[in-house]
Design a protein around this motif. Sequence first.
Motif, short mmCIF file in Angstrom:
data_model
loop_
_atom_site.label_atom_id
_atom_site.label_comp_id
_atom_site.label_asym_id
_atom_site.label_seq_id
_atom_site.Cartn_x
_atom_site.Cartn_y
_atom_site.Cartn_z
N THR A 90 0.85 -1.18 0.00
CA THR A 90 0.00 0.00 0.00
C THR A 90 0.90 1.24 0.00
OG1 THR A 90 -1.72 -1.16 1.24
CG2 THR A 90 -1.83 1.24 1.22
N THR A 116 3.34 -2.43 8.94
CA THR A 116 2.72 -1.12 8.81
C THR A 116 3.64 -0.03 9.31
OG1 THR A 116 1.65 -1.43 10.98
CG2 THR A 116 0.36 -2.02 9.02
N TRP A 117 3.50 1.15 8.73
CA TRP A 117 4.24 2.32 9.18
C TRP A 117 3.50 3.56 8.67
CZ3 TRP A 117 5.40 -0.59 5.00
CH2 TRP A 117 5.67 0.05 3.79
N THR A 118 3.92 4.71 9.09
CA THR A 118 3.31 5.97 8.65
C THR A 118 4.37 6.89 8.07
OG1 THR A 118 3.53 6.93 10.87
CG2 THR A 118 1.43 5.86 10.34
N GLU A 121 1.56 -6.34 3.08
CA GLU A 121 0.91 -7.55 3.57
C GLU A 121 1.49 -8.77 2.87
OE1 GLU A 121 -3.52 -9.62 4.05
OE2 GLU A 121 -3.26 -7.79 2.85
N CYS A 131 9.37 -0.30 11.78
CA CYS A 131 7.99 -0.54 11.40
C CYS A 131 7.31 -1.48 12.39
CB CYS A 131 7.92 -1.14 9.99
SG CYS A 131 8.69 -0.13 8.70
N ALA A 138 -0.90 6.31 6.14
CA ALA A 138 -0.59 4.92 6.49
C ALA A 138 -0.01 4.20 5.28
CB ALA A 138 -1.84 4.21 6.99
N ARG A 139 0.99 3.36 5.54
CA ARG A 139 1.59 2.52 4.52
C ARG A 139 1.64 1.09 5.05
NH1 ARG A 139 0.37 6.22 2.00
NH2 ARG A 139 1.66 7.69 0.80
N ALA A 140 1.66 0.11 4.16
CA ALA A 140 1.64 -1.28 4.63
C ALA A 140 2.21 -2.21 3.57
CB ALA A 140 0.21 -1.70 4.99
#
Length: 233
Positions: free
Chosen positions: A7, A47-49, A67, A34, A63-65
Amino acid sequence: MFRETITHAGGHTTGTANESHASYLLRRALRRGCDVEATRTGGALITWTVATFKPHADPRILARAIELAPEVPVRTFTDTMREDLALIEATPSARYELVDDRRVIQGDVWQLPPFVTARLRARGLVVEDAHAGILRLSLTARLALLADRHRTHTTAPEGWHRPAADDRYGSSGLNRPGRRHGLLHGAVSAALCSCGELEAVGGDRDEARRHATAHRRAVAAAFITAELGARTP
């Protein structure tokens, strides 16, 4: 093999990641601070921002991710499966053998029957070293077992209730005109984990959920450090 979904600012990008690349992503995520959680299907969520600062616009936190979802998701573990996987994990010399032309997993003093061997192979829970011929648990199996050992939940707040009969102070003044007809409101919620190591209390259920999330992230970080050789900053 994992399906990798990233993402980012432009939306989502999908691809594939083998076990080696997935392990690298988890180690890098931990080094960069992260948040990582193992999923019960045998994957992981990173996840991280990031902060954006555009001219003539208010700064925003986005927000970044990443998966990682296994191509063959792990279903619910049975007690027998947990015991079989624990045997393999505890036996450095576990290997495949042929018995009556059927493949079995052989340990030093134990043997898993053909149908169990076939099931573990089909679900991608064991992998074989191509050179040494030794079996080990796959990253999918280890992540799923980690999530299985740390199943968190939060308790429902008490809500509106009447104070206990012997509480002389809890209902003081509550029956006066305009008050709450003798009721108190309890929002406290507890966060618990199946491992028994989490017993946190939050002022409300959202806070309790944050305690549970922090616990899952902490055990994932410990796993990546101990099992995958990550080095934290």
